[in-house]
Design a protein around this motif. Structure first.
Motif, PDB file in Angstrom:
ATOM      1  N   GLU A  40      22.713   0.120 -40.413  1.00 34.13           N
ATOM      2  CA  GLU A  40      22.384   1.170 -39.444  1.00 34.13           C
ATOM      3  C   GLU A  40      21.496   0.620 -38.327  1.00 34.13           C
ATOM      4  N   THR A  41      21.535   1.259 -37.166  1.00 27.41           N
ATOM      5  CA  THR A  41      20.626   0.957 -36.065  1.00 27.41           C
ATOM      6  C   THR A  41      19.263   1.565 -36.353  1.00 27.41           C
ATOM      7  N   ASP A  42      18.312   1.264 -35.459  1.00 35.48           N
ATOM      8  CA  ASP A  42      16.961   1.822 -35.632  1.00 35.48           C
ATOM      9  C   ASP A  42      16.992   3.346 -35.542  1.00 35.48           C
ATOM     10  N   ALA A  43      17.838   3.883 -34.638  1.00 38.61           N
ATOM     11  CA  ALA A  43      17.926   5.342 -34.510  1.00 38.61           C
ATOM     12  C   ALA A  43      18.472   5.951 -35.793  1.00 38.61           C
ATOM     13  N   GLY A  44      19.474   5.287 -36.375  1.00 35.46           N
ATOM     14  CA  GLY A  44      20.020   5.788 -37.629  1.00 35.46           C
ATOM     15  C   GLY A  44      19.007   5.738 -38.747  1.00 35.46           C
ATOM     16  N   GLU A  45      18.199   4.704 -38.767  1.00 31.65           N
ATOM     17  CA  GLU A  45      17.154   4.594 -39.788  1.00 31.65           C
ATOM     18  C   GLU A  45      16.111   5.699 -39.613  1.00 31.65           C
ATOM     19  N   MET A  46      15.800   6.034 -38.378  1.00 31.08           N
ATOM     20  CA  MET A  46      14.828   7.099 -38.131  1.00 31.08           C
ATOM     21  C   MET A  46      15.385   8.448 -38.601  1.00 31.08           C
ATOM     22  N   ILE A  47      16.674   8.685 -38.371  1.00 32.72           N
ATOM     23  CA  ILE A  47      17.293   9.927 -38.829  1.00 32.72           C
ATOM     24  C   ILE A  47      17.246   9.994 -40.352  1.00 32.72           C
ATOM     25  N   ARG A  48      17.558   8.890 -41.030  1.00 32.59           N
ATOM     26  CA  ARG A  48      17.529   8.882 -42.489  1.00 32.59           C
ATOM     27  C   ARG A  48      16.113   9.132 -43.014  1.00 32.59           C
ATOM     28  N   THR A  49      15.128   8.562 -42.333  1.00 33.09           N
ATOM     29  CA  THR A  49      13.736   8.787 -42.749  1.00 33.09           C
ATOM     30  C   THR A  49      13.367  10.253 -42.601  1.00 33.09           C
ATOM     31  N   PHE A  50      13.792  10.863 -41.493  1.00 35.11           N
ATOM     32  CA  PHE A  50      13.495  12.280 -41.279  1.00 35.11           C
ATOM     33  C   PHE A  50      14.199  13.143 -42.321  1.00 35.11           C
ATOM     34  N   LEU A  51      15.460  12.822 -42.613  1.00 34.63           N
ATOM     35  CA  LEU A  51      16.190  13.556 -43.642  1.00 34.63           C
ATOM     36  C   LEU A  51      15.508  13.424 -44.998  1.00 34.63           C
ATOM     37  N   ARG A  52      15.070  12.224 -45.327  1.00 34.48           N
ATOM     38  CA  ARG A  52      14.392  11.992 -46.603  1.00 34.48           C
ATOM     39  C   ARG A  52      13.137  12.855 -46.717  1.00 34.48           C
ATOM     40  N   MET A  88      15.804  10.746 -31.427  1.00 34.39           N
ATOM     41  CA  MET A  88      16.132  11.985 -32.126  1.00 34.39           C
ATOM     42  C   MET A  88      17.089  12.862 -31.328  1.00 34.39           C
ATOM     43  N   ALA A  89      17.625  12.342 -30.227  1.00 36.14           N
ATOM     44  CA  ALA A  89      18.621  13.103 -29.470  1.00 36.14           C
ATOM     45  C   ALA A  89      19.884  13.258 -30.318  1.00 36.14           C
ATOM     46  N   HIS A  90      20.530  14.412 -30.178  1.00 34.68           N
ATOM     47  CA  HIS A  90      21.742  14.704 -30.960  1.00 34.68           C
ATOM     48  C   HIS A  90      21.468  14.522 -32.446  1.00 34.68           C
ATOM     49  N   ALA A  91      20.357  15.101 -32.902  1.00 34.42           N
ATOM     50  CA  ALA A  91      19.908  14.878 -34.281  1.00 34.42           C
ATOM     51  C   ALA A  91      20.906  15.416 -35.301  1.00 34.42           C
ATOM     52  N   VAL A  92      21.497  16.578 -35.036  1.00 34.40           N
ATOM     53  CA  VAL A  92      22.379  17.194 -36.029  1.00 34.40           C
ATOM     54  C   VAL A  92      23.634  16.357 -36.273  1.00 34.40           C
ATOM     55  N   PRO A  93      24.387  15.955 -35.255  1.00 32.14           N
ATOM     56  CA  PRO A  93      25.568  15.120 -35.553  1.00 32.14           C
ATOM     57  C   PRO A  93      25.199  13.778 -36.175  1.00 32.14           C
ATOM     58  N   GLN A 118      32.473  16.433 -45.687  1.00 28.44           N
ATOM     59  CA  GLN A 118      32.097  16.506 -44.272  1.00 28.44           C
ATOM     60  C   GLN A 118      31.497  17.868 -43.951  1.00 28.44           C
ATOM     61  N   GLN A 119      32.102  18.933 -44.487  1.00 26.96           N
ATOM     62  CA  GLN A 119      31.556  20.269 -44.257  1.00 26.96           C
ATOM     63  C   GLN A 119      30.183  20.403 -44.902  1.00 26.96           C
ATOM     64  N   ALA A 120      30.027  19.898 -46.121  1.00 27.63           N
ATOM     65  CA  ALA A 120      28.730  19.953 -46.799  1.00 27.63           C
ATOM     66  C   ALA A 120      27.679  19.197 -46.007  1.00 27.63           C
ATOM     67  N   ALA A 121      28.032  18.026 -45.450  1.00 31.54           N
ATOM     68  CA  ALA A 121      27.090  17.231 -44.671  1.00 31.54           C
ATOM     69  C   ALA A 121      26.689  17.956 -43.387  1.00 31.54           C
ATOM     70  N   THR A 122      27.655  18.612 -42.732  1.00 27.42           N
ATOM     71  CA  THR A 122      27.363  19.330 -41.491  1.00 27.42           C
ATOM     72  C   THR A 122      26.424  20.501 -41.746  1.00 27.42           C
ATOM     73  N   ILE A 123      26.685  21.265 -42.803  1.00 22.86           N
ATOM     74  CA  ILE A 123      25.824  22.409 -43.136  1.00 22.86           C
ATOM     75  C   ILE A 123      24.420  21.943 -43.465  1.00 22.86           C
ATOM     76  N   LEU A 124      24.305  20.913 -44.296  1.00 22.69           N
ATOM     77  CA  LEU A 124      22.995  20.422 -44.706  1.00 22.69           C
ATOM     78  C   LEU A 124      22.236  19.814 -43.530  1.00 22.69           C
ATOM     79  N   ALA A 125      22.948  19.138 -42.636  1.00 29.42           N
ATOM     80  CA  ALA A 125      22.295  18.552 -41.466  1.00 29.42           C
ATOM     81  C   ALA A 125      21.724  19.632 -40.552  1.00 29.42           C
ATOM     82  N   GLU A 126      22.464  20.725 -40.363  1.00 29.35           N
ATOM     83  CA  GLU A 126      21.966  21.819 -39.529  1.00 29.35           C
ATOM     84  C   GLU A 126      20.698  22.423 -40.113  1.00 29.35           C
ATOM     85  N   ALA A 127      20.668  22.557 -41.438  1.00 26.10           N
ATOM     86  CA  ALA A 127      19.491  23.134 -42.087  1.00 26.10           C
ATOM     87  C   ALA A 127      18.298  22.191 -42.024  1.00 26.10           C
ATOM     88  N   LEU A 128      18.526  20.900 -42.174  1.00 23.90           N
ATOM     89  CA  LEU A 128      17.417  19.949 -42.272  1.00 23.90           C
ATOM     90  C   LEU A 128      16.846  19.562 -40.913  1.00 23.90           C
TER      91      LEU A 128
END
Length: 568
Positions: free
Chosen positions: A380-392, A313-318, A292-302
């Motif tokens: 996942e919902t469409d918003a979740g899919e968009m977040i995954r695409t952005f992360l990718r 894309m609201a609340h993108a980091v969490p 969970q800590q690794a995911a939070t750090i990586l999400a903040e960076a990405l």
């Protein structure tokens, strides 16, 4: 030094022009009135020579004032003369009977043999100021009960001034460019000038930074080539490197791969992401074993730079942290490690082969809970899919820079902050610009997390981030504020406040306790800074040769910055 040398050249040129008569004869008019009353040749010749000396002295005083010769005398000539007159090592006056090197506290505690050995090393020249500060720190550990007195005495008697030497074996930096006081941890950065805004006691006094100020974090704003590196960044890095050798600090210096502020030989570890010659790789997880800590750090960076408050894309980091945790947790359960960049990219891309391989590994390990997490990810919902695409897409950008290599050892920031180390990270100066920005955010986020959660916070931890514009996010500013209570801090540099999103301007100014502004500050930035830290001199721009420094005082924060002249 450049200003001082220019003053010398100007003095020589102007005097040569005067003496040769190119600037007219008016300079000698007062002498003519005196010589008219003298008929004897010898006194006339003597008076001419005296007048030449007075005239040359006047020219030298003028250009010396412009060139800052007084500061050069105090910083270089006077200390050198003192060393020539009294070649004893260590701090000035440290070998006097009542000075620090008499080790009165040791004698009072009964460690007379250890005090005699250290005093002897100081007199013989085998102890320098780094040794003195390092041994004084060890004695502090004795006083607070973290080291037995017998162990301290035994180590000093065996090793003398070399006791508790830094793991690198270094007892000083190869070169110094600033005035350092290791007993107080201070580095001199300038001199307060005689302006009505300064108190009488502060005028013309030296201005220094120490861990007490740096622990509130610092922000330096000024245009390119304004002197941020030579006048602030380099002295601060030097000071923290010296304190690391004294085992009282850990320094992480991050910059673009141009001419470094401090050379390689001043550091224990040098990391150059993306450079095949680099012997160390920067680990994207920093050494944590908490998914969970690794995911939070990586999400903040990405995705931490996404500030949208509405839409998918609201609340993108969490959201990104949740999406990453749903992959990192199961992968760790199956393989007892986190995925490398290429593996993470395949998982985020939804590669059926990668997902099936992970599912089979979880089934073989009987990790049913993680299997359910992995299966939930497919709904996942469409918003979740968009977040995954952005992360990718962001991971794909980062992959060329931070993919581990077989010959390079991984660098774990969480482990590095547990020891007094000197670390430099050089990001690419050109090319891979977006990857460098993401890496800078990753370093800042990791530092904020691991420095604040260190189990041992005796040593001061400090991060110098000289590529800060795209690293500033709402989450990183919140992390910077938490460093104050963790004996840690950061130094951030900007060319303009407009280099970061406007909603972050005032939060950034509130997050740091030290603010340094250089000449060339834009009127827009000056108004914003003046709004948060009022100062009558900060109207539209900084005066030509002055910088504004705001630092915390013993009674809170100063209401107005200190006008100071910073030396090059």
């Amino acid at each position: 030094m450049v200003r001082a040398f220019t003053g010398v050249v100007c003095t020589w040129v102007v005097w040569d022009l005067i003496y040769s008569g190119y600037l007219g004869d008016g300079w000698y008019t007062p002498l003519g009135y005196v010589l008219d009353n003298l008929t004897d040749v010898s006194p006339r010749r003597w008076m001419v020579r005296v007048y030449d000396v007075l005239l040359l002295g006047s020219v030298a005083m003028f250009f010396g004032w412009l060139g800052g010769w007084r500061q050069v005398w105090r910083r270089y000539v006077s200390p050198a003369a003192k060393r020539l007159w009294d070649p004893s090592p260590g701090q000035p006056g440290s070998t006097s009977p009542g000075g620090p090197a008499s080790w009165a506290e040791l004698r009072a505690a009964g460690a007379h043999a250890a005090a005699d050995r250290l005093a002897s090393d100081a007199r013989s020249g085998s102890m320098n100021d780094v040794d003195f500060a390092r041994i004084a720190h060890a004695w502090t550990m004795v006083r607070i009960g973290r080291m037995p007195l017998a162990d301290f005495t035994d180590t000093v008697l065996r090793l003398g001034a070399a006791a508790w030497t830094h793991p690198s074996g270094a007892r000083d930096l190869p070169r110094r460019t600033a005035a350092h006081d290791l007993m107080t941890g201070q580095v001199r950065i300038g001199t307060a000038v005689q302006e009505p805004g300064d108190t009488l006691a502060r005028r013309d006094s030296g201005l220094a930074l120490s861990p007490a100020e740096l622990g509130t974090s610092a922000l330096a704003i000024g245009p390119s080539r304004s002197g941020k590196t030579s006048q602030l960044v380099r002295p601060v890095i030097e000071a923290l490197c010296l304190q690391a050798l004294a085992r009282t600090a850990t320094i992480v210096a991050v910059g673009r791969g141009t001419e470094p502020a401090v050379p390689d030989d001043a550091f224990d570890i040098v990391i150059r992401p993306g450079d095949p010659r680099s012997l160390r790789d920067f680990d994207i997880y920093g050494g944590t074993d908490d998914s969970q800590q690794a995911a939070t750090i990586l999400a903040e960076a990405l995705v931490g730079d996404i500030t949208s408050t509405t839409g998918p894309m609201a609340h993108a980091v969490p959201r990104a942290a949740t999406a990453l945790a749903e992959l990192l947790g199961p992968f760790q359960a199956a393989h007892h490690r986190f995925p490398q960049m290429s593996e993470l990219h395949e998982l985020l891309n939804g590669s059926q082969e990668a997902i099936d391989s992970l599912r089979n590994a979880l089934e073989a390990a009987s990790q049913d809970a993680d299997l359910r997490v992995l299966d939930k990810r497919g709904r996942e919902t469409d918003a979740g899919e968009m977040i995954r695409t952005f992360l990718r897409d962001r991971v794909a950008i980062l992959e060329p820079l931070l993919t581990p290599r077989t010959h390079a050892r991984p660098f774990l920031l969480s482990a590095a902050l547990q020891e007094p180390q000197r670390i430099r990270i050089d990001l690419p100066a050109s090319g891979l610009a977006e990857a460098s920005d993401i890496t800078a955010r990753l370093i800042l986020t990791q530092f904020n997390t691991y420095a604040a959660t260190r189990p041992e916070q005796t040593a001061f931890a400090f991060l110098v981030l000289d590529v800060v514009a795209r690293a500033i996010t709402p989450g990183s500013l919140h992390g910077v504020q938490r460093l104050r209570s963790a004996h840690s801090g950061v130094l951030l540099t900007l060319q303009l406040l407009d280099d970061i999103p406007e909603p972050l301007h005032f939060p950034l100014l509130e997050a740091v306790g030290c603010l340094v502004c250089w000449p060339g500050l834009s009127p827009r930035d000056a108004r914003r800074i003046n709004h948060k830290r009022p100062n009558p001199y900060l109207t539209s721009s900084i005066p030509s040769d002055l910088s504004l420094v705001s630092m915390p005082s013993d009674h809170g924060y100063m209401a107005a910055p200190v006008l100071t002249r910073l030396h090059s």
